[in-house]
Design a protein around this motif. Sequence first.
Motif: not given
Length: 145
Positions: A24-34, A1-12
């Motif tokens: 997939i774990n999204i625990n932080g981040g600023s998304f214009l649109e995800l 199994l693959r894993q994606i972890v997002v802890l922060g950052g700015e994303f368009k």
Amino acid sequence: LRQIVVLGGEFKTCRWSVIDNGKININGGSFLELRIGYWGNALINQLHFDFRKVTGQIFVTGSSTKIDELFLSQSSTDLSLTIEDLSVNYLGIYRFRNDKSFTISNIKALNGINESEFAISESFLGKCEFYSIDFNHFKKLYLKM
């Protein structure tokens, strides 16, 4: 199994179509649109959100998207969330509060060997909208506000 972890950052604009049954774990981040399930499908084992440090617009969608476990928790004052057109085995909403829009529409129970469950616990869904959800398809339904 693959894993994606997002802890922060700015994303368009992010458009993800994950088909390897990973986590997939999204625990932080600023998304214009995800957009998860952007191309109309995704196959995800676990999709977990902890919204305390998440802002922006998030869409989990796709007519062929299948998620074994979708879990939403905590709140963000600057978050719009849409969950639509997908099949889940477990949809859990725990200690979630929405200050902006939160829409759940056209959700189906995922046919599989496990019992399907739709659970909302200790949450304040002041601006939540539910559309086209047949709760009879879920083997377990828990609503504890």
